[in-house]
Design a protein around this motif. Structure first.
Motif, PDB file in Angstrom:
ATOM      1  N   VAL A   1       0.785  -1.383  -0.270  1.00 57.27           N
ATOM      2  CA  VAL A   1      -0.113   0.048   0.025  1.00 57.27           C
ATOM      3  C   VAL A   1       1.029   1.047  -0.134  1.00 57.27           C
ATOM      4  O   VAL A   1       1.071   2.107  -1.335  1.00 57.27           O
ATOM      5  CB  VAL A   1      -0.822  -0.217   0.918  1.00 57.27           C
ATOM      6  CG1 VAL A   1      -1.421   1.104   1.057  1.00 57.27           C
ATOM      7  CG2 VAL A   1      -2.033  -0.990   0.905  1.00 57.27           C
ATOM      8  N   VAL A   2       1.957   1.264   1.328  1.00 53.78           N
ATOM      9  CA  VAL A   2       2.702   2.452   0.894  1.00 53.78           C
ATOM     10  C   VAL A   2       3.341   2.574  -0.146  1.00 53.78           C
ATOM     11  O   VAL A   2       3.524   4.203  -1.424  1.00 53.78           O
ATOM     12  CB  VAL A   2       3.372   2.573   2.029  1.00 53.78           C
ATOM     13  CG1 VAL A   2       4.448   3.803   1.866  1.00 53.78           C
ATOM     14  CG2 VAL A   2       3.287   2.602   3.564  1.00 53.78           C
ATOM     15  N   ARG A   3       4.021   1.523  -1.371  1.00 59.95           N
ATOM     16  CA  ARG A   3       4.466   1.913  -2.576  1.00 59.95           C
ATOM     17  C   ARG A   3       3.621   2.308  -3.955  1.00 59.95           C
ATOM     18  O   ARG A   3       3.463   3.251  -4.563  1.00 59.95           O
ATOM     19  CB  ARG A   3       4.874   0.523  -3.424  1.00 59.95           C
ATOM     20  CG  ARG A   3       6.573   0.330  -2.064  1.00 59.95           C
ATOM     21  CD  ARG A   3       7.129  -1.082  -2.455  1.00 59.95           C
ATOM     22  NE  ARG A   3       8.324  -0.686  -3.625  1.00 59.95           N
ATOM     23  CZ  ARG A   3       9.618   0.358  -3.801  1.00 59.95           C
ATOM     24  NH1 ARG A   3       9.760   0.629  -2.929  1.00 59.95           N
ATOM     25  NH2 ARG A   3       9.357  -0.075  -4.731  1.00 59.95           N
ATOM     26  N   ALA A   4       2.334   1.708  -3.445  1.00 57.65           N
ATOM     27  CA  ALA A   4       1.173   1.867  -4.356  1.00 57.65           C
ATOM     28  C   ALA A   4       0.757   3.570  -3.883  1.00 57.65           C
ATOM     29  O   ALA A   4       0.913   4.012  -5.379  1.00 57.65           O
ATOM     30  CB  ALA A   4      -0.104   1.305  -4.326  1.00 57.65           C
ATOM     31  N   PHE A   5       1.043   4.005  -2.883  1.00 59.37           N
ATOM     32  CA  PHE A   5       0.037   5.301  -2.600  1.00 59.37           C
ATOM     33  C   PHE A   5       1.652   6.214  -3.190  1.00 59.37           C
ATOM     34  O   PHE A   5       1.157   7.093  -3.672  1.00 59.37           O
ATOM     35  CB  PHE A   5       0.461   5.766  -1.148  1.00 59.37           C
ATOM     36  CG  PHE A   5       0.155   6.883  -1.113  1.00 59.37           C
ATOM     37  CD1 PHE A   5      -1.806   7.472  -0.790  1.00 59.37           C
ATOM     38  CD2 PHE A   5       0.873   8.190  -0.276  1.00 59.37           C
ATOM     39  CE1 PHE A   5      -2.106   8.798   0.197  1.00 59.37           C
ATOM     40  CE2 PHE A   5       0.588   9.580   0.104  1.00 59.37           C
ATOM     41  CZ  PHE A   5      -0.581   9.305  -0.108  1.00 59.37           C
ATOM     42  N   LEU A   6       2.772   5.854  -2.696  1.00 53.85           N
ATOM     43  CA  LEU A   6       3.815   6.862  -3.156  1.00 53.85           C
ATOM     44  C   LEU A   6       3.881   7.153  -4.841  1.00 53.85           C
ATOM     45  O   LEU A   6       4.738   8.295  -5.627  1.00 53.85           O
ATOM     46  CB  LEU A   6       4.872   6.585  -2.747  1.00 53.85           C
ATOM     47  CG  LEU A   6       5.737   6.683  -1.016  1.00 53.85           C
ATOM     48  CD1 LEU A   6       6.402   6.193  -1.021  1.00 53.85           C
ATOM     49  CD2 LEU A   6       5.312   8.238  -0.953  1.00 53.85           C
ATOM     50  N   GLY A   7       3.635   6.018  -5.400  1.00 52.79           N
ATOM     51  CA  GLY A   7       3.696   6.263  -6.813  1.00 52.79           C
ATOM     52  C   GLY A   7       2.859   6.982  -7.563  1.00 52.79           C
ATOM     53  O   GLY A   7       2.961   6.950  -8.857  1.00 52.79           O
ATOM     54  N   ALA A   8       1.507   7.265  -6.942  1.00 52.53           N
ATOM     55  CA  ALA A   8       0.521   8.184  -7.911  1.00 52.53           C
ATOM     56  C   ALA A   8       0.092   9.896  -6.804  1.00 52.53           C
ATOM     57  O   ALA A   8       0.654  10.599  -7.265  1.00 52.53           O
ATOM     58  CB  ALA A   8      -1.112   7.177  -7.182  1.00 52.53           C
ATOM     59  N   HIS A   9       0.893   9.172  -5.585  1.00 52.79           N
ATOM     60  CA  HIS A   9       0.391  10.823  -4.745  1.00 52.79           C
ATOM     61  C   HIS A   9       2.370  11.176  -4.007  1.00 52.79           C
ATOM     62  O   HIS A   9       1.874  12.327  -2.894  1.00 52.79           O
ATOM     63  CB  HIS A   9       0.085   9.638  -4.012  1.00 52.79           C
ATOM     64  CG  HIS A   9      -1.598   9.710  -4.583  1.00 52.79           C
ATOM     65  ND1 HIS A   9      -2.424  10.635  -5.370  1.00 52.79           N
ATOM     66  CD2 HIS A   9      -2.309   8.294  -4.109  1.00 52.79           C
ATOM     67  CE1 HIS A   9      -3.963   9.616  -5.386  1.00 52.79           C
ATOM     68  NE2 HIS A   9      -3.470   8.294  -5.145  1.00 52.79           N
ATOM     69  N   GLY A  10       2.847  10.663  -4.432  1.00 51.79           N
ATOM     70  CA  GLY A  10       4.462  10.949  -3.903  1.00 51.79           C
ATOM     71  C   GLY A  10       5.069  12.008  -4.191  1.00 51.79           C
ATOM     72  O   GLY A  10       3.734  13.024  -5.858  1.00 51.79           O
ATOM     73  N   PRO A  11       5.035  13.205  -3.892  1.00 50.47           N
ATOM     74  CA  PRO A  11       5.932  12.287  -2.946  1.00 50.47           C
ATOM     75  C   PRO A  11       4.952  13.210  -1.266  1.00 50.47           C
ATOM     76  O   PRO A  11       4.688  13.750  -1.460  1.00 50.47           O
ATOM     77  CB  PRO A  11       7.697  13.755  -2.703  1.00 50.47           C
ATOM     78  CG  PRO A  11       7.924  14.015  -3.986  1.00 50.47           C
ATOM     79  CD  PRO A  11       6.564  14.032  -5.216  1.00 50.47           C
ATOM     80  N   ALA A  12       5.419  12.001  -0.272  1.00 47.83           N
ATOM     81  CA  ALA A  12       4.236  12.147   0.842  1.00 47.83           C
ATOM     82  C   ALA A  12       5.023  12.208   2.140  1.00 47.83           C
ATOM     83  O   ALA A  12       6.162  11.561   1.603  1.00 47.83           O
ATOM     84  CB  ALA A  12       2.814  11.411   0.893  1.00 47.83           C
ATOM     85  N   THR A  13       4.995  11.664   3.092  1.00 53.89           N
ATOM     86  CA  THR A  13       5.395  12.082   4.369  1.00 53.89           C
ATOM     87  C   THR A  13       4.902  10.821   4.567  1.00 53.89           C
ATOM     88  O   THR A  13       2.982  10.482   4.410  1.00 53.89           O
ATOM     89  CB  THR A  13       5.817  12.871   5.500  1.00 53.89           C
ATOM     90  OG1 THR A  13       3.518  13.343   5.660  1.00 53.89           O
ATOM     91  CG2 THR A  13       5.697  14.795   4.610  1.00 53.89           C
ATOM     92  N   PRO A  14       5.122  10.057   6.311  1.00 52.53           N
ATOM     93  CA  PRO A  14       4.516   9.045   7.220  1.00 52.53           C
ATOM     94  C   PRO A  14       2.374  10.024   7.529  1.00 52.53           C
ATOM     95  O   PRO A  14       2.083   9.171   7.127  1.00 52.53           O
ATOM     96  CB  PRO A  14       5.321   8.735   7.987  1.00 52.53           C
ATOM     97  CG  PRO A  14       6.627   8.716   7.009  1.00 52.53           C
ATOM     98  CD  PRO A  14       6.456  10.101   6.543  1.00 52.53           C
ATOM     99  N   ALA A  15       3.058  10.806   7.491  1.00 53.29           N
ATOM    100  CA  ALA A  15       1.404  12.273   8.346  1.00 53.29           C
ATOM    101  C   ALA A  15       1.055  11.911   7.039  1.00 53.29           C
ATOM    102  O   ALA A  15      -0.755  11.867   6.991  1.00 53.29           O
ATOM    103  CB  ALA A  15       1.849  13.322   8.749  1.00 53.29           C
ATOM    104  N   SER A  16       1.415  12.152   6.151  1.00 54.09           N
ATOM    105  CA  SER A  16       0.539  12.380   4.821  1.00 54.09           C
ATOM    106  C   SER A  16      -0.492  11.368   4.293  1.00 54.09           C
ATOM    107  O   SER A  16      -1.186  10.810   4.239  1.00 54.09           O
ATOM    108  CB  SER A  16       1.022  13.140   3.804  1.00 54.09           C
ATOM    109  OG  SER A  16       1.878  12.530   2.958  1.00 54.09           O
TER     110      SER A  16
END
Length: 356
Positions: free
Chosen positions: A203-218
Motif C-alpha cells: 500500500v505504501v508503494r502504491a500510494f507513493l507511486g501516484a501521490h508522492g512525494p509524501a510524508t508518513p503523516a500525509s
C-alpha cells in the motif's frame, strides 16, 4: 538531498495519475495506479476513471474491481489483486476497541466477533445477501436485536470492521439493492489477509507511486484520517523497503527511488483540468495542504458532511469549484485565479464528451 518545488510535485502527480494526458488504460489499471477509487458516490467514481481513460467508464460490474469499505472507512473500488493489502492495513485502526466508539454504537469487540462469525456462516457457500437479509441472519444467530438498526444502516458502521477482517465485501447488485458476499467468492485467488508488514509494503508503494512525494503523516491522513500511531506508520514506511527522500520547499518527503529522476526532470504545469467530486487527486493530496488547496478556499472544497466538491485545477493546484447544472459544468473560479480561457473551455468540452 535533491530538492524540488511544489509546482514540480503537482505536475508529477498529475502525470502519474493520467490527468495530464489520458492514455486509455482500462479501469482496473487506473484504480491500481490511483491506489483505489473512492466510490461512495458511484457517478463520481465513474467520472474519476473516465477522465483518466479519456473514455466513458461505467464501473458497476467491472471485472477485476471489488467494492468494499477501505480507506477512511469509505467505500472504494479496489483492484482485486491488491485489495487484501488495503483491508489489512485499514483494520489496524481498531477504533471499535475505544470506549467512546462502544458507547456511541452500543457494541463491544465481543459483539463484533459474534457478528463476524454469524456473517461468515450466512455468506458461506457463495451466498450474496441484501443488507436486510444479512442483518436478519446476524440477528437470528446472535440474538443481538438491539444492533439491527445499526447493521441495516447505509453507513455500514458495524460492517466496516467485517470488511477489513476479510469477512465480506459488496456482491452483485440485486436490482437497486446492494448485496454482500464473502471475498473468497468475489475475488479470484483470494488467500486471506496478508501480514501487516507485507500489506504496508504494497500500500505504501502504491500510494507513493501516484501521490508522492509524501510524508508518513500525509499517508496516514489518507488511510485513516490520521488515527494511526506515529510509530506504527514509521514502521510501515520502513517495511516498504528503500525509499528515496527529496526536499520539497523545506519539507523532507519520500518518493520511490525509481521515480526520483523523473520527478527531478518534471517542469511545473500550467494546464487546466476539471475533476469530479471525491477525486483521488484531492483526497490523497489532502484538502488541508496549502500547496494543493488555498487555505482561504478550503471550506469551498471540503464541505459539511464530508462532501468534497468538484474542483478546477490550474497547474495542479485547486483554482475553483464547479457544479453540473444539467447543461454542463458551471465553473466558479476563486477570485484570485487566472484561468486560461481556452484551456478551461477544452476541459469543459471534455467533461461533456465523457458524460453525454
Amino acid at each position: 538531498m535533491d530538492a524540488v518545488t511544489w509546482g514540480q510535485v503537482l505536475a508529477w502527480r498529475m502525470r502519474r495519475q493520467f490527468l495530464d494526458r489520458p492514455d486509455g488504460r482500462g479501469p482496473v489499471e487506473v484504480a491500481r495506479r490511483l491506489a483505489g477509487v473512492q466510490a461512495q458516490v458511484a457517478s463520481a467514481a465513474d467520472l474519476a476513471v473516465a477522465l483518466r481513460r479519456g473514455a466513458p467508464a461505467p464501473l458497476g460490474a467491472e471485472p477485476g474491481l471489488v467494492k468494499t469499505w477501505a480507506m477512511r472507512g469509505t467505500l472504494h473500488l479496489l483492484p482485486c489483486d491488491g485489495a487484501a493489502a488495503y483491508l489489512a492495513l485499514c483494520g489496524t485502526v481498531r477504533n471499535w476497541e475505544k470506549p467512546s466508539w462502544q458507547r456511541t454504537f452500543k457494541a463491544t469487540p465481543a459483539d463484533l466477533e459474534a457478528i463476524a462469525a454469524a456473517a461468515s456462516d450466512a455468506l458461506a457457500g457463495g451466498a450474496a445477501l441484501t443488507r436486510e437479509e444479512l442483518t436478519a441472519a446476524i440477528v437470528d444467530a446472535t440474538g443481538s436485536s438491539h444492533l439491527a438498526e445499526l447493521l441495516g444502516s447505509g453507513w455500514g458502521t458495524l460492517l466496516k470492521p467485517l470488511a477489513w477482517w476479510g469477512v465480506l465485501c459488496f456482491g452483485p447488485p440485486r436490482g437497486a439493492r446492494v448485496t454482500f458476499t464473502a471475498p473468497e467468492h468475489r475475488i479470484p485467488g483470494w488467500a486471506g489477509l496478508p501480514d501487516v508488514p507485507d500489506a504496508a509494503r504494497t500500500v505504501v508503494r502504491a500510494f507513493l507511486g501516484a501521490h508522492g512525494p509524501a510524508t508518513p503523516a500525509s499517508f496516514d491522513a489518507w488511510l485513516t484520517r490520521g488515527a494511526s500511531r506515529k510509530r506504527e506508520v514509521r514502521e510501515w514506511f520502513a517495511a516498504a523497503g528503500d525509499l528515496a527522500e527529496v526536499d520539497v520547499e523545506g519539507e523532507r518527503m519520500h518518493v520511490l527511488p525509481e521515480h526520483l529522476a523523473g520527478l527531478l526532470d518534471t517542469a511545473p504545469g500550467t494546464s487546466v483540468r476539471l475533476l469530479g467530486a471525491f477525486d483521488q487527486y484531492v483526497l490523497a493530496g489532502g484538502t488541508s495542504s496549502p500547496h494543493l488547496v488555498p487555505p482561504e478556499h478550503r471550506a469551498e472544497v471540503s464541505r459539511p458532511g464530508g462532501w468534497i466538491s468538484p474542483v478546477v485545477l490550474h497547474g495542479g493546484r485547486v483554482a475553483g469549484v464547479w457544479a453540473d447544472t444539467g447543461d454542463g459544468p458551471a465553473v466558479t473560479p476563486f477570485p484570485d485565479a487566472r484561468l486560461p480561457a481556452d484551456e478551461l473551455r477544452r476541459s469543459v468540452e471534455n467533461y461533456r464528451r465523457l458524460t453525454t
